[in-house]
Design an enzyme around this catalytic site. Structure first.
Site, PDB file in Angstrom:
ATOM      1  N   GLY A   1       0.833  -1.203   0.000  1.00 36.56           N
ATOM      2  CA  GLY A   1       0.000   0.000   0.000  1.00 36.56           C
ATOM      3  C   GLY A   1       0.857   1.238   0.000  1.00 36.56           C
ATOM      4  N   ASN A   2       0.234   2.389   0.189  1.00 34.06           N
ATOM      5  CA  ASN A   2       0.995   3.643   0.284  1.00 34.06           C
ATOM      6  C   ASN A   2       0.335   4.535   1.330  1.00 34.06           C
ATOM      7  OD1 ASN A   2      -0.940   5.557  -1.065  1.00 34.06           O
ATOM      8  ND2 ASN A   2      -0.679   4.069  -2.713  1.00 34.06           N
TER       9      ASN A   2
END
Ligand code: CTP
Length: 420
Positions: A224-225
């Protein structure tokens, strides 16, 4: 509280009338009142008689520091039914019940609040709350349409748990949301008074993406980020406050649904791709503020991946995700559509942030590109943003550091200019 003007004199914050309708959500409006008074507004609370069945006059009087009555015949020598509305710089009605909306749409004036609504000449904000059936009734919908045609901002009720055990559309939008929109309306009004053009988005449908996508490795782990979603949510909130129909495709954001916005939750870049491409043909503008993951694991394990006894680690093979912005820009569903991308760039040894962003705008084929310089971890998660907005005709507009709401306002003004 006061604010400073450019000539150094102190200016009191605009005075607000807070109309309270007779609904159970009246108790939540105490929080809204606190937010308004703590930010420096003088607030005159004008409840209906039914509102006082839910929260008593003493509570409103103590929290606002002003007299409270639903009756235009109290202190009649001061002509309150005219004076309060004329002095208001903003009227907020919450909860706006079906009955109150109907009276306002038909111009009835049988108590202090409905009289005030007829005498006020300032911006008016209604935050609707009622049971789903009452909201969906054609009579209520026609009354809401009438108010909107007259320039009144009506926030749709939020979806969630209602008074009983049932759920649906009908909840009062969160007090923090109502407060944020009231401040935007005042800022827009001040900008209009100073001669700036504020885009009115009534009749437009806009599609906004926000948040960071997740690409699962197994049921509990993902790539993810750290995108917070705040800029996309600000874009959605402001478009809705300016009258647009707004669909927000939100990837994994913790933020509360913005008032009046249809929120579609998604997880991965492919989910986001499906929702955006399916909805783009209906949208007058698409703004891709989300941070989609460019890659995903080629395989997703059905069960949690376990450690091995011999200490060997699993290999993760990645495959590329579709580029949503490039797809909708190159296969445009409509020629009159404005498409906006975002670019977070750091620059490199040979290229400036703007050089890289200009090449990205060309590659993606969008109309506007909002460029953030993220060297040193700037912007992520912050409430502030600073950007340069590039357009496909070679223009570049620097937007100095300010709130994400303020940047959203500038973006919608530029989108509106392209529609014109
Ligand atoms: N974007 C998209 N689909 C992707 C990746 C990005 O639609 N798979 C959109 C983002 O929402 C943003 C814009 O493209 O509006 C630019 O995102 P960015 O991550 O800067 O672009 P990339 O194409 O991933 O470029 P880079 O090679 O610089 O990572």
């Amino acid at each position: 509280m006061t604010t400073s003007t450019t000539d150094g004199t102190a200016k009191a914050r605009p005075s607000v009338v807070l109309g309270v309708g007779g609904g159970i959500a009246a108790y939540k409006v105490c929080d809204l009142l606190r937010r308004l008074t703590e930010s420096g507004h003088q607030v005159r609370v004008v409840p209906t008689a039914a509102a006082l069945e839910f929260v008593g006059a003493s509570t409103w009087a103590a929290l606002s520091g002003q007299p409270v009555t639903p009756d235009p015949f109290d202190d009649v020598h001061e002509v309150p039914h005219v004076r309060i509305g004329k002095a208001a710089e903003l009227v907020v009605v919450a909860p706006a019940t079906a009955n109150l909306i109907a009276k306002a749409a038909h111009g009835l004036a049988d108590d202090l609040l409905t009289n005030t609504l007829l005498t006020a000449r300032c911006p008016i904000l209604f935050a609707a709350a009622m049971h789903t059936e009452m909201w969906e009734h054609p009579a209520t919908q026609a009354n809401v349409a009438t108010l909107r045609e007259r320039g009144i901002t009506v926030l749709d009720p939020a979806v969630g748990r209602l008074t009983g055990s049932d759920t649906g559309r009908g909840r009062l939008p969160e007090p923090a949301e109502i407060f944020a929109i009231s401040q935007l309306m005042l800022a827009d009004e001040a900008a209009r008074a100073a001669g700036h053009k504020i885009a009115d988005l009534t009749g437009r449908h806009v599609l906004v993406s926000a948040g960071g996508t997740r690409e699962h490795l197994d049921p509990v782990r993902y790539l993810g980020n750290s995108s917070s979603g705040k800029q996309g949510y600000a874009l959605a909130r402001i478009a809705a406050a300016r009258g647009a129909k707004v669909t927000l495709v939100a990837a994994n954001s913790e933020l509360p649904d913005p008032a009046g916005v249809h929120v579609v939750p998604v997880t991965s870049t492919r989910d986001l791709f499906d929702e955006i491409t399916a909805r783009a043909a209906d949208a007058d503008a698409v703004v891709m503020a989300a941070a989609p993951a460019d890659f995903r694991p080629s395989d997703v394990a059905e069960h949690k991946i376990k450690k091995t006894a011999d200490g060997s680690v699993p290999a993760v093979n990645l495959v590329q995700n579709p580029d949503i912005l490039a797809t909708i820009s190159h296969d445009r569903a409509r020629t009159d559509q404005v498409i906006v991308g975002f670019a977070a760039e750091t620059g490199d040894a040979e290229h400036s942030v703007i050089d890289l962003a200009r090449a990205k705008l060309e590659r993606k084929g969008c109309d506007l590109l909002v460029v953030n310089d993220v060297s040193g971890g700037k912007v992520f998660g912050s409430d502030m943003n600073e950007a340069v907005i590039l357009d496909r005709d070679g223009g570049a507009l620097p937007v100095p550091s300010g709130s994400k709401d303020a940047l959203a306002g500038v973006i919608w003004n530029l989108v509106d200019a392209r529609w014109q």
